[in-house]
Write a protein that holds these residues in place. Structure first.
Motif, mmCIF file in Angstrom:
data_model
loop_
_atom_site.group_PDB
_atom_site.id
_atom_site.type_symbol
_atom_site.label_atom_id
_atom_site.label_comp_id
_atom_site.label_asym_id
_atom_site.label_seq_id
_atom_site.Cartn_x
_atom_site.Cartn_y
_atom_site.Cartn_z
ATOM 1 N N GLY A 2 0.816 -1.211 0.000
ATOM 2 C CA GLY A 2 0.000 0.000 0.000
ATOM 3 C C GLY A 2 0.847 1.258 0.000
ATOM 4 N N VAL A 3 1.911 1.255 0.804
ATOM 5 C CA VAL A 3 2.809 2.411 0.855
ATOM 6 C C VAL A 3 3.512 2.581 -0.493
ATOM 7 C CG1 VAL A 3 4.875 3.354 1.953
ATOM 8 C CG2 VAL A 3 3.141 2.229 3.345
ATOM 9 N N LEU A 4 3.935 1.469 -1.078
ATOM 10 C CA LEU A 4 4.591 1.520 -2.387
ATOM 11 C C LEU A 4 3.647 2.072 -3.446
ATOM 12 C CD1 LEU A 4 7.073 0.849 -4.114
ATOM 13 C CD2 LEU A 4 6.118 -1.434 -4.432
ATOM 14 N N GLN A 5 2.391 1.661 -3.404
ATOM 15 C CA GLN A 5 1.412 2.152 -4.376
ATOM 16 C C GLN A 5 1.226 3.659 -4.245
ATOM 17 O OE1 GLN A 5 -2.566 0.710 -3.790
ATOM 18 N NE2 GLN A 5 -3.357 1.739 -5.599
ATOM 19 N N ILE A 6 1.069 4.136 -3.031
ATOM 20 C CA ILE A 6 0.878 5.570 -2.812
ATOM 21 C C ILE A 6 2.110 6.341 -3.278
ATOM 22 C CG2 ILE A 6 0.575 7.354 -1.049
ATOM 23 C CD1 ILE A 6 -1.090 5.263 0.536
ATOM 24 N N ALA A 7 3.296 5.885 -2.871
ATOM 25 C CA ALA A 7 4.535 6.578 -3.243
ATOM 26 C C ALA A 7 4.741 6.558 -4.754
ATOM 27 C CB ALA A 7 5.723 5.929 -2.534
ATOM 28 N N LEU A 8 4.442 5.439 -5.395
ATOM 29 C CA LEU A 8 4.621 5.326 -6.847
ATOM 30 C C LEU A 8 3.679 6.268 -7.601
ATOM 31 C CD1 LEU A 8 6.249 3.739 -8.938
ATOM 32 C CD2 LEU A 8 4.404 2.085 -9.016
ATOM 33 N N PHE A 9 2.425 6.330 -7.173
ATOM 34 C CA PHE A 9 1.481 7.252 -7.813
ATOM 35 C C PHE A 9 1.914 8.703 -7.608
ATOM 36 C CE2 PHE A 9 -1.587 3.952 -8.686
ATOM 37 C CZ PHE A 9 -2.335 4.477 -9.715
ATOM 38 N N MET A 10 2.366 9.040 -6.394
ATOM 39 C CA MET A 10 2.822 10.400 -6.134
ATOM 40 C C MET A 10 4.006 10.740 -7.032
ATOM 41 S SD MET A 10 2.500 10.453 -1.970
ATOM 42 C CE MET A 10 3.187 12.068 -1.709
ATOM 43 N N PHE A 11 4.956 9.817 -7.158
ATOM 44 C CA PHE A 11 6.141 10.040 -7.986
ATOM 45 C C PHE A 11 5.776 10.177 -9.460
ATOM 46 C CE2 PHE A 11 9.468 8.167 -10.668
ATOM 47 C CZ PHE A 11 10.475 9.100 -10.465
ATOM 48 N N LEU A 12 4.983 9.234 -9.966
ATOM 49 C CA LEU A 12 4.642 9.254 -11.393
ATOM 50 C C LEU A 12 3.829 10.488 -11.778
ATOM 51 C CD1 LEU A 12 3.855 5.496 -12.082
ATOM 52 C CD2 LEU A 12 5.855 6.794 -12.796
ATOM 53 N N CYS A 13 2.860 10.862 -10.949
ATOM 54 C CA CYS A 13 2.058 12.046 -11.261
ATOM 55 C C CYS A 13 2.880 13.327 -11.107
ATOM 56 C CB CYS A 13 0.817 12.096 -10.386
ATOM 57 S SG CYS A 13 -0.411 10.864 -10.850
ATOM 58 N N GLY A 14 3.775 13.363 -10.126
ATOM 59 C CA GLY A 14 4.654 14.516 -9.976
ATOM 60 C C GLY A 14 5.579 14.653 -11.170
ATOM 61 N N LEU A 15 6.129 13.536 -11.632
ATOM 62 C CA LEU A 15 7.001 13.540 -12.803
ATOM 63 C C LEU A 15 6.237 13.973 -14.054
ATOM 64 C CD1 LEU A 15 9.850 12.822 -13.879
ATOM 65 C CD2 LEU A 15 8.966 10.523 -14.303
ATOM 66 N N THR A 16 5.039 13.440 -14.218
ATOM 67 C CA THR A 16 4.208 13.802 -15.368
ATOM 68 C C THR A 16 3.872 15.289 -15.352
ATOM 69 O OG1 THR A 16 3.254 11.584 -15.395
ATOM 70 C CG2 THR A 16 2.066 13.292 -16.594
ATOM 71 N N ALA A 17 3.540 15.818 -14.170
ATOM 72 C CA ALA A 17 3.220 17.240 -14.064
ATOM 73 C C ALA A 17 4.440 18.096 -14.401
ATOM 74 C CB ALA A 17 2.713 17.561 -12.664
ATOM 75 N N ALA A 18 5.604 17.690 -13.894
ATOM 76 C CA ALA A 18 6.823 18.458 -14.165
ATOM 77 C C ALA A 18 7.153 18.436 -15.658
ATOM 78 C CB ALA A 18 7.978 17.894 -13.348
ATOM 79 N N THR A 32 -1.425 11.624 -5.078
ATOM 80 C CA THR A 32 -1.815 11.171 -3.741
ATOM 81 C C THR A 32 -3.253 10.682 -3.739
ATOM 82 O OG1 THR A 32 -0.293 12.724 -2.708
ATOM 83 C CG2 THR A 32 -2.088 11.906 -1.350
ATOM 84 N N PHE A 33 -4.122 11.449 -4.333
ATOM 85 C CA PHE A 33 -5.531 11.082 -4.277
ATOM 86 C C PHE A 33 -5.940 10.099 -5.361
ATOM 87 C CE2 PHE A 33 -5.192 14.750 -1.590
ATOM 88 C CZ PHE A 33 -5.825 14.263 -0.467
ATOM 89 N N LEU A 34 -5.150 9.980 -6.408
ATOM 90 C CA LEU A 34 -5.419 8.919 -7.385
ATOM 91 C C LEU A 34 -5.029 7.545 -6.832
ATOM 92 C CD1 LEU A 34 -4.356 10.376 -10.857
ATOM 93 C CD2 LEU A 34 -6.651 9.828 -10.055
ATOM 94 N N SER A 35 -4.126 7.539 -5.867
ATOM 95 C CA SER A 35 -3.683 6.261 -5.319
ATOM 96 C C SER A 35 -4.698 5.647 -4.353
ATOM 97 C CB SER A 35 -2.350 6.433 -4.596
ATOM 98 O OG SER A 35 -2.498 7.231 -3.443
ATOM 99 N N MET A 36 -5.698 6.410 -3.948
ATOM 100 C CA MET A 36 -6.708 5.900 -3.017
ATOM 101 C C MET A 36 -7.751 5.072 -3.760
ATOM 102 S SD MET A 36 -5.844 6.951 -0.074
ATOM 103 C CE MET A 36 -4.141 7.449 -0.160
ATOM 104 N N SER A 37 -8.177 4.004 -3.132
ATOM 105 C CA SER A 37 -9.229 3.147 -3.684
ATOM 106 C C SER A 37 -10.460 3.248 -2.797
ATOM 107 C CB SER A 37 -8.764 1.692 -3.717
ATOM 108 O OG SER A 37 -7.580 1.560 -4.443
ATOM 109 N N SER A 38 -11.598 2.910 -3.343
ATOM 110 C CA SER A 38 -12.835 2.913 -2.570
ATOM 111 C C SER A 38 -12.947 1.600 -1.803
ATOM 112 C CB SER A 38 -14.033 3.093 -3.491
ATOM 113 O OG SER A 38 -15.217 2.951 -2.749
ATOM 114 N N THR A 39 -12.803 1.676 -0.504
ATOM 115 C CA THR A 39 -12.862 0.484 0.334
ATOM 116 C C THR A 39 -14.213 -0.192 0.217
ATOM 117 O OG1 THR A 39 -11.315 1.523 1.857
ATOM 118 C CG2 THR A 39 -12.557 -0.344 2.696
#
Length: 147
Positions: A2-18, A32-39
């Protein structure tokens, strides 16, 4: 996972934005918020498929619970990503949040061994004919805890 998923989404979206010319912080925020799933949705799907006791179901539910718990900490990052308080302000906000969360969990844990069992036994005794008082007390306790 779960931590890896959140960190990976944050990194990839940050890189894409840059790469697209947007602010890095905006990309990290979106990631950050794309990495969240609906429980609720995922849990319902696992129950319908009868997969809650399977290994993949247990791992999925564990990941969802971690994401739900991480939401509060990620909200503490919003001032940092908005640029209004800087790194130090964000770290102070996160530290305060972790302190309050630790105190809340400690008090709640102590209450589960002392107050709550006696309170629930009393409610059962007082509502011997109908369990309306017990249900009302349980709902009131849940609302108090959520508040």
């Amino acid at each position: 996972g779960g931590v890896l998923q959140i960190a990976l989404f944050m990194f990839l979206c940050g890189l894409t934005a840059a790469l697209c010319g947007a602010k890095l912080s905006e990309g990290v925020f979106v990631g950050t918020f794309l990495s969240m799933s609906s429980t609720a949705v995922v849990s319902k799907f696992l129950v319908e498929k009868g997969s809650t006791n399977a290994l993949h179901g247990q791992v999925t539910i564990g990941t969802l619970i971690l994401q739900d718990c991480a939401v509060g900490l990620l909200f503490a990052l919003i001032p940092v990503l908005g640029g209004s308080s800087g790194i130090f302000g964000g770290m102070m906000s996160m530290g305060r949040l972790l302190l309050v969360l630790s105190i809340f969990i400690t008090v709640a844990y102590m209450m589960t061994w002392s107050f709550i069992p006696r309170f629930l036994k009393l409610m059962i005794q007082l509502s011997s004919q109908t369990n309306e008082l017990y249900q009302l007390a349980a709902v009131a306790f849940c609302l108090l805890l959520a508040w």
